[in-house]
Design a protein around this motif. Structure first.
Motif, PDB file in Angstrom:
ATOM      1  N   PRO A 193     -21.357  90.226  66.523  1.00  0.00           N
ATOM      2  CA  PRO A 193     -20.859  89.132  67.391  1.00  0.00           C
ATOM      3  C   PRO A 193     -21.757  87.906  67.417  1.00  0.00           C
ATOM      4  O   PRO A 193     -21.876  87.250  68.460  1.00  0.00           O
ATOM      5  N   GLY A 194     -22.424  87.618  66.318  1.00  0.00           N
ATOM      6  CA  GLY A 194     -23.281  86.440  66.243  1.00  0.00           C
ATOM      7  C   GLY A 194     -24.701  86.672  66.674  1.00  0.00           C
ATOM      8  O   GLY A 194     -25.417  85.722  67.015  1.00  0.00           O
ATOM      9  N   THR A 195     -25.156  87.945  66.664  1.00  0.00           N
ATOM     10  CA  THR A 195     -26.517  88.258  67.120  1.00  0.00           C
ATOM     11  C   THR A 195     -27.417  88.759  66.007  1.00  0.00           C
ATOM     12  O   THR A 195     -28.585  89.040  66.251  1.00  0.00           O
ATOM     13  N   TRP A 196     -26.914  88.894  64.793  1.00  0.00           N
ATOM     14  CA  TRP A 196     -27.724  89.435  63.706  1.00  0.00           C
ATOM     15  C   TRP A 196     -27.184  88.933  62.376  1.00  0.00           C
ATOM     16  O   TRP A 196     -26.033  88.487  62.263  1.00  0.00           O
ATOM     17  N   CYS A 197     -28.010  88.980  61.357  1.00  0.00           N
ATOM     18  CA  CYS A 197     -27.637  88.534  60.011  1.00  0.00           C
ATOM     19  C   CYS A 197     -27.822  89.688  59.033  1.00  0.00           C
ATOM     20  O   CYS A 197     -28.748  90.498  59.170  1.00  0.00           O
ATOM     21  N   PHE A 198     -26.943  89.729  58.048  1.00  0.00           N
ATOM     22  CA  PHE A 198     -27.002  90.793  57.051  1.00  0.00           C
ATOM     23  C   PHE A 198     -26.281  90.331  55.794  1.00  0.00           C
ATOM     24  O   PHE A 198     -25.797  89.208  55.701  1.00  0.00           O
TER      25      PHE A 198
END
Length: 381
Positions: A193-198
């Motif tokens: 939900p827009g809290t992490w990148c991968f």
């Protein structure tokens, strides 16, 4: 005025239109409640605290054991478990504070990373520490299998210096692979939900993205297969050696207890790896094949309304990445801490049950012998 206009519109609408409007409103509310239910700052805070505690305890135990002179033959294993605990600890320390900061910024990544460089850093950390955790587990599985199946070769060749070199090579290769998107091969993107990148799984127009995402999933599956295979070989070797050493002596009983503890531990390791990593790796391959990605569900994309299937994939992807992160918390427990706490208690209970059954068989046999002797004594009288 807008409120009165909307009331007039609903008053003039037909019953069919009002039913459709209520239905769509209920569906949107269900979607919001379902998606928001899994988004909470409690998850990253809890995982960071528990991960720091477990891995810090494991590092202290490894350090104290490594300094003892009598543990020279165990130094390879201690180096592996120490590297795994250190990697998991750094993975928690470098990523969890960023996630918590995004939650404090009302789930708006741009407030803390307007340039996008932090997203790339986050993706490198996720890929590096994830693959290192898997490959360090494979290295420990290979080390155990060699120690059981080829003890003479292991004692002559597996020195602490060799183990350090192998762990360093694994770290360097994984770090090189994780930096490929920074060099233009592959892409790290903000995930729902827009809290992490991968790793992005749906952007085939990005150069090398298909290769990078597929390679990550294949490397993860390969590491799991190596770990599972080596653990099965170790269990088989332990059982065979336990059968050859079976007897009533103190050494044979000690070997049986050690075998039981190790088999339970290896089964626990395989279960944890299976539960934590298989959902993420399989879901990644599925999303790559369907050209979908979790960043399609970003709240910032107001003009794009994701379909129900994509939203379900986003929810599953978030759950899968949390399970993979949970592996960093469980690693020190299944590899080190629980062996001293739970496994010995389990074996004590198992031995107690076994001894009770043996004593019961002896008492039964004694009673039968007495009954068998009674007729002969009667005939003698």
């Amino acid at each position: 005025m807008p409120l009165s206009n909307s009331l007039d519109t609903r008053r003039n609408a037909s019953p069919g239109e009002m039913l459709e409007s209520n239905k769509s409103l209920r569906e949107s509310n269900v979607t919001k409640s379902g998606s928001c239910g899994s988004v909470s700052v409690v998850f990253p805070i809890t995982m960071m605290v528990t991960g720091m505690v477990g891995n810090s305890l494991a590092l202290m135990l490894v350090y104290s054991s490594y300094r003892k002179k009598e543990n020279n033959r165990k130094k390879s294993f201690l180096l592996c478990i120490g590297s795994l605990a250190l990697t998991d600890l750094f993975g928690q320390l470098l990523t969890s504070p960023i996630v918590i900061s995004v939650y404090r910024a009302d789930l708006k990544w741009d407030r803390i990373d307007s340039s996008g460089s932090l997203c790339a850093f986050f993706g490198v950390c996720m890929t590096t520490f994830g693959l290192c955790s898997l490959f360090f587990a494979s290295a420990m599985a290979i080390e155990r299998a060699l120690a059981i199946t080829s003890p003479h070769w292991y004692s002559n060749h597996m020195k602490a210096s060799v183990t350090k070199q192998i762990l360093a090579v694994i770290l360097c290769l994984v770090l090189f692979f994780s930096l490929l998107p920074v060099a233009g091969v592959g892409h790290y993107t903000l995930q729902w939900p827009g809290t992490w990148c991968f790793i992005s799984t749906g952007d085939r127009e990005v150069p090398g993205n298909m290769f990078f995402s597929v390679t990550f999933a294949v490397l993860g599956i390969f590491s799991l297969l190596v770990t599972f295979s080596c653990n099965v070989v170790t269990i088989r070797g332990l059982v065979i050696r336990c059968k050859t050493k079976s007897g009533t002596s103190q050494s044979s009983k000690q070997w049986e207890r050690l075998t039981t503890e190790t088999v339970i531990q290896l089964l626990g390791i395989m279960c944890v790896l299976l539960i934590c990593w298989v959902p993420l790796l399989v879901l990644m391959l599925r999303m790559i094949s369907t050209q979908t990605s979790s960043h399609h569900c970003k709240p910032a994309e107001v003009s794009f309304t994701p379909s129900q299937d994509i939203q379900v994939d986003c929810n599953f992807f978030l759950t899968a990445i949390r399970l993979a992160s949970l592996n960093q918390i469980l690693d020190p427990w299944v590899y080190l801490l629980l062996r001293e706490i739970i496994l010995r208690k389990f074996c004590q209970v198992a031995n107690a049950v076994s001894n009770c059954s043996i004593d019961g068989q002896k008492e039964t046999q004694t009673a039968l012998d007495v009954l068998n002797k009674q007729p002969s004594d009667t005939n003698g009288l």
